[in-house]
Scaffold this active site. Structure first.
Site, PDB file in Angstrom:
ATOM      1  N   GLU A 179      32.786 102.675 -29.106  1.00  0.00           N
ATOM      2  CA  GLU A 179      32.072 103.919 -28.839  1.00  0.00           C
ATOM      3  C   GLU A 179      31.689 104.571 -30.150  1.00  0.00           C
ATOM      4  OE1 GLU A 179      34.640 106.524 -26.603  1.00  0.00           O
ATOM      5  OE2 GLU A 179      34.025 105.643 -24.704  1.00  0.00           O
ATOM      6  N   LYS A 180      30.637 105.357 -30.106  1.00  0.00           N
ATOM      7  CA  LYS A 180      30.293 106.215 -31.228  1.00  0.00           C
ATOM      8  C   LYS A 180      31.488 107.144 -31.427  1.00  0.00           C
ATOM      9  CE  LYS A 180      27.563 108.013 -34.223  1.00  0.00           C
ATOM     10  NZ  LYS A 180      27.579 107.232 -35.455  1.00  0.00           N
ATOM     11  N   GLY A 184      47.045 107.494 -26.207  1.00  0.00           N
ATOM     12  CA  GLY A 184      46.628 107.493 -27.609  1.00  0.00           C
ATOM     13  C   GLY A 184      46.837 106.157 -28.309  1.00  0.00           C
ATOM     14  N   ARG A 214      45.896 110.995 -11.558  1.00  0.00           N
ATOM     15  CA  ARG A 214      47.222 111.548 -11.290  1.00  0.00           C
ATOM     16  C   ARG A 214      47.216 113.028 -11.629  1.00  0.00           C
ATOM     17  NH1 ARG A 214      48.342 112.362 -16.671  1.00  0.00           N
ATOM     18  NH2 ARG A 214      47.665 110.673 -18.018  1.00  0.00           N
ATOM     19  N   GLU A 220      37.490 109.144 -20.142  1.00  0.00           N
ATOM     20  CA  GLU A 220      38.300 108.419 -19.163  1.00  0.00           C
ATOM     21  C   GLU A 220      38.667 109.322 -18.001  1.00  0.00           C
ATOM     22  OE1 GLU A 220      42.225 107.145 -20.110  1.00  0.00           O
ATOM     23  OE2 GLU A 220      42.790 109.020 -21.072  1.00  0.00           O
TER      24      GLU A 220
HETATM   25  P1  ADP Z   1      44.090 107.741 -24.039  1.00  0.00           P
HETATM   26  O1  ADP Z   1      43.885 107.043 -22.750  1.00  0.00           O
HETATM   27  O2  ADP Z   1      44.942 106.959 -24.998  1.00  0.00           O
HETATM   28  O3  ADP Z   1      44.520 109.168 -23.879  1.00  0.00           O
HETATM   29  P2  ADP Z   1      41.328 108.627 -24.468  1.00  0.00           P
HETATM   30  O4  ADP Z   1      40.194 107.720 -24.282  1.00  0.00           O
HETATM   31  O5  ADP Z   1      41.572 109.641 -23.405  1.00  0.00           O
HETATM   32  O6  ADP Z   1      42.652 107.762 -24.742  1.00  0.00           O
HETATM   33  O7  ADP Z   1      41.201 109.395 -25.850  1.00  0.00           O
HETATM   34  C1  ADP Z   1      42.231 110.210 -26.349  1.00  0.00           C
HETATM   35  C2  ADP Z   1      41.751 111.038 -27.504  1.00  0.00           C
HETATM   36  O8  ADP Z   1      41.201 110.205 -28.538  1.00  0.00           O
HETATM   37  C3  ADP Z   1      40.652 112.021 -27.175  1.00  0.00           C
HETATM   38  O9  ADP Z   1      41.138 113.227 -26.643  1.00  0.00           O
HETATM   39  C4  ADP Z   1      40.029 112.208 -28.549  1.00  0.00           C
HETATM   40  O10 ADP Z   1      40.842 113.039 -29.336  1.00  0.00           O
HETATM   41  C5  ADP Z   1      40.074 110.824 -29.170  1.00  0.00           C
HETATM   42  N1  ADP Z   1      38.840 110.056 -28.873  1.00  0.00           N
HETATM   43  C6  ADP Z   1      38.643 109.165 -27.876  1.00  0.00           C
HETATM   44  N2  ADP Z   1      37.375 108.674 -27.879  1.00  0.00           N
HETATM   45  C7  ADP Z   1      36.745 109.243 -28.937  1.00  0.00           C
HETATM   46  C8  ADP Z   1      35.405 109.167 -29.484  1.00  0.00           C
HETATM   47  N3  ADP Z   1      34.454 108.382 -28.960  1.00  0.00           N
HETATM   48  N4  ADP Z   1      35.131 109.943 -30.560  1.00  0.00           N
HETATM   49  C9  ADP Z   1      36.070 110.754 -31.115  1.00  0.00           C
HETATM   50  N5  ADP Z   1      37.323 110.865 -30.653  1.00  0.00           N
HETATM   51  C10 ADP Z   1      37.677 110.140 -29.582  1.00  0.00           C
END
Ligand code: ADP
Length: 448
Positions: free
Chosen positions: A200-201, A165, A291, A287
């Site tokens: 990203e959108k 996050g 793991r 992503e």
């Molecule tokens: P991390 O690697 O820090 O966990 P992620 O890319 O998996 O980051 O994203 C974590 C969270 O952030 C997602 O579950 C979602 O809640 C929010 N998020 C990520 N990308 C987007 C997006 N393009 N639009 C809206 N929310 C997003």
């Protein structure tokens, strides 16, 4: 098969791995910092080695300390759990250079998926649907502003090396772009040593749906359906369930096949999770985690498989013990993450456990390293346990969760248990009608 494995982790996940190994007749070695000398994983393993002082960089993250512990004890393989060294490609390389086996994917797969831009490019090429956004990295503010105007706000700026996050900032409007862009870059730089970002959108009402995949490293792979992890606080999961209340059998089969085919094509080995945002019936890749996930038990519950056992099997060169057509969903499972944190701010609450009583009964699994008199050290993650329930359907799982939470006693420190009692009184939790922002809004109104 291995005779002895070392677990390079602590807490509930170390116990989880010890349990699987023991059922397979494999001896286990725990490693621990001086702060964890009395920890449950040390007590439960067949052997243990103290690998350094409390600070993780000198203990749980120390390559030489962990490799030496293998050499001293004769452990042939290392299970990294989640967090710590589980997604560290350099560590995997060093493990292999020492003639040991890493129970997880290859260094190359970790590297590719660990960089979010490369991961997205790779997934796109493998036919996985992605969130619309920049083509690769965005180097300058001017470029970011131009893209924002072209795509339309809101957008999200993400550090390519980000995780947990961190390194993610939303720009609601054009005026917001400079702050979001600069902060995401700065967070990427300070937390992960890499300031490259992409755009990203920003999806406004998605659910977080992730697909569990498993590969044998020889071109075969399966999927084990989805988990809905939409209930999040600060992008961190709090409550997870499988199957997802909003996903149909047809959608599951279709996206599951896309994911299984993608990882089969790259000869992926072991457990992996492909994360998506899901909005208006569409899946958008965000992503891949290379793991075992914290929330893997809900998948284990509905499919009746032991994912750690399978990880150990394929790492030793054996086949997976199941094929796609043997995997059938049975019922519904929910996990809640129990943290030693004080509400309303969720500040860490380390300290001594004066009383601990774990719930039991049909369909209840408590994965925790707590015990009466245990002192939670202040140096690590605040997760103290996971309560996982399984029922014939979602309503039964929720009733069971409510019952099990009522039996659970953790005294001596503050925990997030009251949060779950409160959530279970909410209609949206029972209807399953929530998205990734629901919990934050609810917390603003009820807790913070
Ligand atoms: P991390 O690697 O820090 O966990 P992620 O890319 O998996 O980051 O994203 C974590 C969270 O952030 C997602 O579950 C979602 O809640 C929010 N998020 C990520 N990308 C987007 C997006 N393009 N639009 C809206 N929310 C997003």
């Amino acid at each position: 098969m291995f005779n002895k494995i070392l677990i390079a982790n602590r807490g509930e996940i170390a116990l989880r791995v010890i349990r699987a190994a023991r059922e397979m007749g494999i001896a286990t070695v725990a490693v621990h910092s001086t702060a964890d000398a009395d920890a449950m994983h040390v007590r439960m393993a067949d052997e243990s080695v103290c690998i350094g002082p409390p600070a993780s960089p000198q203990s749980y993250l120390s390559f030489p300390a962990i490799i030496s512990a293998c050499e001293i004890t004769g452990a042939e393989a290392i299970h990294p759990g989640y967090g710590f060294l589980s997604e560290n490609a350099q560590f995997v390389q060093i493990v292999e250079d020492h003639g040991l086996t890493f129970i997880g994917p290859t260094a190359e797969h970790i590297r590719v998926m660990g960089d979010k831009i490369t991961a997205k490019d790779t997934m796109k090429a493998l036919g996985v649907p992605c969130v619309p956004g920049s083509d690769g990295g965005v180097a300058t503010l001017a470029e970011a502003q131009a893209l924002g105007n072209e795509m339309g706000y809101p957008v999200i700026i993400k550090a390519t090396a980000g995780g947990g996050g961190r390194g993610m900032k939303v720009a609601e409007t054009a005026a917001d772009m400079e702050r979001a862009f600069m902060t995401a870059r700065a967070e990427g730089k300070s937390n992960f040593g890499n300031d490259e970002v992409y755009i990203e959108k920003y999806l406004t009402t998605p659910r977080h749906i992730e697909i569990q995949v498993f590969g044998d490293g020889k071109g075969r792979a399966v999927h084990l359906g989805e988990r809905d992890c939409s209930l999040q606080r600060r992008h961190q999961k709090v409550f997870e369930e499988a199957p997802g209340p909003a996903i149909s059998a047809e959608e599951r089969a279709a996206i599951g096949k896309v994911c299984a085919d993608a990882v089969a094509k790259i000869n992926y080995i072991g457990a992996g999770t492909i994360e998506f945002l899901y909005e208006n019936g569409e899946f958008y890749f965000i992503e891949m985690n290379t793991r075992l996930q914290v929330e893997h038990p809900v998948t284990e519950a509905i499919f009746g498989v032991d994912l750690v056992r399978e990880q150990i099997r394929v790492a030793s060169g054996m086949d997976m013990s199941f094929q796609q057509d043997e995997l059938e969903i049975n019922g519904h499972s929910i996990e809640v993450r129990l943290n030693a944190e004080k509400l309303p701010d969720f500040t860490p609450s380390p300290g001594r456990i004066t009383q601990y009583h774990a719930p039991g009964g049909l369909g209840v699994r408590m994965d925790s390293a707590l015990y009466d008199g245990y002192s939670i050290p202040p140096y690590y993650d605040s997760l103290i346990g996971k309560l996982i329930v399984h029922g014939r359907d979602r309503a039964e799982a929720l009733a069971r969760l409510n019952r099990a939470l009522g039996e659970l006693i953790v005294d001596g420190v503050d925990t997030t248990i009251p949060l779950f009692h409160a959530l279970l009184a909410e209609k949206a939790i029972h209807t399953g009608d929530y998205n990734i922002h629901w919990l934050e809004h609810w917390l603003e109104q009820h807790v913070e």
